[in-house]
Design an enzyme around this catalytic site. Structure first.
Site: not given
Ligand code: UD1
Ligand code: UDP
Length: 365
Positions: A203-205, A209
């Site tokens: 998960v990084h978008r 966040r």
């Protein structure tokens, strides 16, 4: 041709590695790393693992807001271009390094080549969408990975310079396919997971966040994780920082690990019961490897990956109920280990030929 290529993030290092030998076989490359990603696990490790040359210019520009980061990159790239006077500037994908590279080149009237041109999520709240649209409209060569990308460009009036080349990342995945097929590759990760008895997630978008989104994806991962079938979550440092700032905890069955190497990530995907991700690259890799994949976004610009998956890839957003149902359908615990073993044994990943097509197109008069 004399080509300045501009990279900065993990997926761009991977794409540059995929193109490296084809490009250098025909052209002179000057390799610029903006430093957008800078941790060893996000950047440095890929140079050694993928045999990337040391950058000719390391600009050291990481962190900061969208505009601040892009703004600092512009004069730094301009200085390189003024000094090197290339025939073209090559940019990859949709990051701020791509935007800065394309814009700095265009302002100096240097032709731009864009790898992964034409992708659209049609959601301009995503920083990537802004970057793609601008880079495409500034480019002379537009290397589209999919027919949908070609159609998206045509819909914006861009036809000249467009070439459908296929997916550069598939070329690299095909090169390492034989190395990750053997379950021994899974053992070598040291994570102690067994084929089909874990799920793999990233998960990084940016949209995942904020605290509400973090709580939602934790709920998704928690809903599909079990003590005897954990989720291995390879977490981007930016997401980890946001998770800690939000003060939210993940259950024990969700095992957070630092970002992993390229082959390790491919091996963990191939042998998993299923993959859950908001990554564009991981999504496509899961499709090529044939592993069930849940896309943790509301929409994806990689339509072909979904369409070609035979129902094995589904866009679930952050809907925990839907995720649970899809994991139950696609990777039931009693079937997943056999499915994983069969999938790995049958793996026969063909290259897309994108690297050669790009190098050739750039050499054409
Ligand atoms: C960027 C790209 C995204 C791509 C992703 C690949 C943009 C707008 N986004 O997102 O399209 O999918 O890279 O992974 O360009 N950080 C570290 N160490 C690092 C790198 C980042 O701690 O090595 C932290 C920093 O706090 C940084 C934050 O992560 O501010 C975000 O990093 P950034 O490069 O701005 O965007 P990504 O989320 O990585
Ligand atoms: N990747 C990796 N280690 C990880 C997570 C991803 O090597 O811990 C690889 C992944 O296999 C794929 C690429 O990074 O090749 C995708 O990059 P990322 O998810 O950062 O960005 P995106 O593709 O969404 O732009």
């Amino acid at each position: 041709m004399r080509i300045v290529s501009v990279v900065g993030t993990r997926p761009q290092l991977i794409k540059a590695a995929a193109l490296l030998s084809a490009l250098r076989g025909r052209h002179d490359e000057i390799f610029v790393d903006t430093g957008q990603h800078y941790d060893e696990a996000m950047a440095g490790a890929f140079f050694s693992e993928l045999g990337l040359p040391r950058p000719d210019y390391s600009l050291g520009i990481g962190g900061g807001s969208q505009s601040e980061q892009t703004g600092r990159m512009l004069p730094a790239i301009e200085t390189v271009l003024v000094r090197e006077r290339p025939d073209a500037v090559l940019v990859y994908g949709d990051t701020n390094s791509t935007l800065a590279g394309a814009l700095a080149a265009a302002k100096l009237d240097t032709p731009v080549a864009h790898v992964e041109a034409g992708l659209r999520s049609f959601d301009r709240r995503m920083p990537e969408e802004i970057n793609r649209v601008v880079a495409d409209h500034l480019s002379r060569w537009l290397f589209a990975p999919t027919p949908t990308a070609v159609a998206n460009l045509a819909a914006e009036g861009i036809v000249a310079g467009v070439t459908l080349v296929g997916d550069l990342m598939q070329d690299l995945a095909a090169r390492v396919g034989a190395e990750i097929r053997d379950p021994a590759a899974l053992e070598a990760t040291g994570l102690g997971v067994r084929p089909g008895r874990y799920l793999f997630a990233t998960v990084h978008r940016a949209e995942n966040r904020n605290p509400a989104a973090i709580a939602a994806w934790i709920a998704v991962l928690a809903s599909v994780a079990a003590p005897d079938r954990p989720v291995v979550l390879a977490l981007h440092p930016g997401t980890r920082a946001a998770l800690e700032a939000a003060g939210l905890a993940v259950p024990d069955a969700v095992r957070i690990v630092d970002p992993l190497g390229y082959r390790t990530t491919l091996a963990l995907q191939l042998h998993a019961a299923a993959v859950l991700t908001d990554s564009g690259g991981v999504q496509r890799e899961a499709a090529w490897l044939g592993v069930p994949c849940l896309v943790l976004r509301d929409r994806t610009e990689w339509l072909e990956a979904v369409e070609s998956s035979g129902g094995r890839m589904v866009v679930v957003g952050l809907d925990a109920e839907r995720a649970t149902a899809e994991v139950r359908r696609l990777a039931p615990a009693d079937r997943a280990p056999d499915d994983a073993a069969r999938r790995a044994a049958a793996l026969d990943l063909a290259p897309a030929g994108a690297a050669e097509a790009i190098a050739t197109a750039l050499a054409a008069p």
